[in-house]
Every structure is written in structure tokens, then in C-alpha cells.
Design an enzyme around this catalytic site. Structure first.
Site, PDB file in Angstrom:
ATOM      1  N   LYS A  13       0.690  -1.279   0.127  1.00 48.56           N
ATOM      2  CA  LYS A  13       0.054   0.066  -0.037  1.00 48.56           C
ATOM      3  C   LYS A  13       0.839   1.300   0.065  1.00 48.56           C
ATOM      4  O   LYS A  13       0.635   2.122  -0.825  1.00 48.56           O
ATOM      5  CB  LYS A  13      -0.900  -0.064   1.333  1.00 48.56           C
ATOM      6  CG  LYS A  13      -1.695  -1.082   1.431  1.00 48.56           C
ATOM      7  CD  LYS A  13      -2.822  -0.995   2.707  1.00 48.56           C
ATOM      8  CE  LYS A  13      -2.165  -0.922   3.897  1.00 48.56           C
ATOM      9  NZ  LYS A  13      -1.435  -2.334   4.269  1.00 48.56           N
ATOM     10  N   ARG A  88      -9.504   0.986   8.897  1.00 52.85           N
ATOM     11  CA  ARG A  88      -9.188  -0.433   9.097  1.00 52.85           C
ATOM     12  C   ARG A  88     -10.013  -1.146   9.876  1.00 52.85           C
ATOM     13  O   ARG A  88      -9.972  -2.179  10.253  1.00 52.85           O
ATOM     14  CB  ARG A  88      -7.779  -0.362   9.951  1.00 52.85           C
ATOM     15  CG  ARG A  88      -6.651  -0.680   9.329  1.00 52.85           C
ATOM     16  CD  ARG A  88      -5.327  -0.582  10.439  1.00 52.85           C
ATOM     17  NE  ARG A  88      -4.302  -1.046  10.108  1.00 52.85           N
ATOM     18  CZ  ARG A  88      -3.079  -0.625   9.442  1.00 52.85           C
ATOM     19  NH1 ARG A  88      -3.262   0.472   9.182  1.00 52.85           N
ATOM     20  NH2 ARG A  88      -1.949  -1.321   9.437  1.00 52.85           N
ATOM     21  N   ARG A 127      11.977  -6.993   4.523  1.00 51.54           N
ATOM     22  CA  ARG A 127      11.937  -5.246   4.921  1.00 51.54           C
ATOM     23  C   ARG A 127      12.692  -5.174   6.151  1.00 51.54           C
ATOM     24  O   ARG A 127      13.694  -4.234   6.135  1.00 51.54           O
ATOM     25  CB  ARG A 127      10.456  -4.909   4.887  1.00 51.54           C
ATOM     26  CG  ARG A 127      10.365  -3.235   5.447  1.00 51.54           C
ATOM     27  CD  ARG A 127       9.136  -2.868   5.113  1.00 51.54           C
ATOM     28  NE  ARG A 127       8.001  -3.036   6.359  1.00 51.54           N
ATOM     29  CZ  ARG A 127       6.582  -2.823   6.085  1.00 51.54           C
ATOM     30  NH1 ARG A 127       6.117  -2.253   4.983  1.00 51.54           N
ATOM     31  NH2 ARG A 127       5.864  -3.202   7.176  1.00 51.54           N
ATOM     32  N   ARG A 139      11.274  -1.468  11.658  1.00 53.62           N
ATOM     33  CA  ARG A 139      10.275  -0.839  12.569  1.00 53.62           C
ATOM     34  C   ARG A 139      10.120  -1.863  13.607  1.00 53.62           C
ATOM     35  O   ARG A 139      10.037  -3.253  13.616  1.00 53.62           O
ATOM     36  CB  ARG A 139       8.903  -1.104  11.373  1.00 53.62           C
ATOM     37  CG  ARG A 139       8.721   0.019  10.521  1.00 53.62           C
ATOM     38  CD  ARG A 139       7.485  -0.318   9.623  1.00 53.62           C
ATOM     39  NE  ARG A 139       6.491  -0.673  10.262  1.00 53.62           N
ATOM     40  CZ  ARG A 139       5.051  -0.724   9.615  1.00 53.62           C
ATOM     41  NH1 ARG A 139       5.148  -0.268   8.353  1.00 53.62           N
ATOM     42  NH2 ARG A 139       4.082  -1.020  10.084  1.00 53.62           N
ATOM     43  N   ARG A 150      -0.712  -8.573  13.815  1.00 53.10           N
ATOM     44  CA  ARG A 150      -0.943  -7.445  12.650  1.00 53.10           C
ATOM     45  C   ARG A 150      -1.768  -8.329  11.780  1.00 53.10           C
ATOM     46  O   ARG A 150      -2.747  -7.789  11.133  1.00 53.10           O
ATOM     47  CB  ARG A 150       0.103  -6.929  11.991  1.00 53.10           C
ATOM     48  CG  ARG A 150       0.782  -5.767  12.957  1.00 53.10           C
ATOM     49  CD  ARG A 150       2.075  -5.699  12.605  1.00 53.10           C
ATOM     50  NE  ARG A 150       2.376  -4.803  11.421  1.00 53.10           N
ATOM     51  CZ  ARG A 150       3.454  -5.049  10.531  1.00 53.10           C
ATOM     52  NH1 ARG A 150       4.510  -5.589  11.057  1.00 53.10           N
ATOM     53  NH2 ARG A 150       3.281  -4.219   9.590  1.00 53.10           N
TER      54      ARG A 150
END
Ligand code: AMP
Length: 193
Positions: A13, A88, A127, A139, A150
């Protein structure tokens, strides 16, 4: 034109939103980026949401709706918004509809990035590894444990939005597993319909 990019964490996204910003001069509104900025700058709200975010859970509707409301007001003359990571929940989706209506704006397209779960997990852990290899830090929520939470939050709370927007007639699904350029091309085609 106002659009939502919908999809699980790691679906691309943010990447696709940046492409749209460059190509169409639209404004990207990422609640994840706003919340991370609040966390880094140590605001009261940032402190309040830090643990929830790091664990991989959703922060409250009230907080994210407030952030979006503020940005819509500040950037009301923007050439269209790309909602990335918002809404969300169904309550957020309703609130967005109301906020846009108050501004005499509409939601033009909801683009779902379709991916499969194995790819998501590889992308996100990749990532994190890349960030560390480049001398940075990953992160806080890009680890296997938070990722499971998540994904569960996505399937339990966010995926009902696919049906919600389908029923409203706004939904277009694209193959999020294709190359970045091909996904961008599919989105372009979807926005032209
Ligand atoms: P993201 O960068 O979109 O993956 O978001 C990172 C984290 O921020 C999420 O795991 C949530 O903890 C929080 N977050 C971002 N957007 C929302 C939202 N619309 N509703 C609730 N929590 C959110």
C-alpha cells in the site's frame, strides 16, 4: 479523486501510494506514518499508542479518526487523497464517509491489493532485515510475533471492509503479487474505470 488502498500489512500500500503521489500530485494520508511520527516526537498521544502499535494491535478508532479529520481540514485544497492504512475498521469506514460528505467530497475508488500470506510474511521480515543491513533499525512491529498479531487484526477487523465496499460498488481488486510496476499499471487501469 479520493481513493483507499486496502490490503494486509506488506501488501504494498505504501509503495503504491508513493507512486500515485508522484504521478498524480495527490496527498497520501497514512495513519501508520502519522502514529509513528507521534511516537518518535514523544507526544502524549504517541506515548499512549506506542505499546499497542509495537505489539501489532490496532489503536482506537477515536485516535485515528481524529488524525484523519485534522489532516482533511489542514489539506482541504489537496488534489485528491490516497488513504493508506485507513480505514481499518467498519467504524472508521463509516466515519470516513461522513467526513468526506461534510467536505462535499466523495470516495471514488477502493483498490484492494490481493496477496497471499506467505508472501506477506517474507516481505515484511525481508523489509526488517534490509533496514538492519543498511545500518538502520527495523520497524518495532516488523518481527514475527507482532506480525502474527497484525495479520490477525487485518483478518478480524479490516477484511470485512472488502465486503462493505464491494456492496457499495466501490471495490476494485488488483493482483498485488505482480511486480511493483505491474501493480501500478493495474491500479492506473482500475482508476480509469
Ligand atoms: P501501518 O504502517 O499502516 O502498518 O500501521 C502500523 C500500526 O499503526 C498498526 O499496526 C496499528 O497499530 C496502527 N494503525 C495504523 N493505522 C491504523 C488504523 N487505521 N486504525 C488503527 N490502528 C492503526
Amino acid at each position: 479523486m479520493n481513493i483507499i488502498l486496502l490490503g494486509p500489512p506488506g501488501a504494498g500500500k505504501g509503495t503504491q501510494a508513493s507512486i500515485l503521489v508522484k504521478e498524480r500530485n495527490m496527498v497520501q494520508l497514512s495513519t501508520g506514518d502519522m502514529l509513528r511520527a507521534a511516537k518518535t516526537s514523544g507526544t502524549e498521544m504517541g506515548k499512549k499508542v506506542a505499546a499497542v502499535m509495537d505489539a501489532g494491535n490496532l489503536v482506537t478508532d477515536e485516535i485515528v479518526i481524529g488524525l484523519i479529520r485534522e489532516q482533511l481540514e489542514v489539506q482541504k485544497d489537496a488534489n485528491g487523497f490516497i488513504f493508506d492504512g485507513f480505514p481499518r475498521t467498519l467504524a472508521q469506514a463509516d466515519a470516513l464517509g461522513e467526513l468526506l460528505a461534510e467536505m462535499d467530497e466523495a470516495l471514488d475508488h477502493v483498490i484492494e491489493l490481493e496477496v497471499n500470506e506467505d508472501v506477506l510474511v517474507q516481505r515484511i521480515l525481508g523489509r526488517a532485515a534490509e533496514a538492519v543491513a543498511a545500518g538502520g533499525t527495523a520497524r518495532a512491529d516488523d518481527n514475527e510475533e507482532s506480525l502474527k498479531i497484525r495479520l490477525m487484526a487485518y483478518y478480524k477487523q479490516t477484511s470485512p471492509l472488502i465486503g462493505y465496499y464491494y456492496a457499495k460498488g466501490d471495490l476494485k481488486s488488483v493482483d498485488g503479487l505482480a511486480s511493483m510496476e505491474d501493480v501500478a499499471g493495474s491500479i492506473k487501469a482500475a482508476l480509469a474505470t
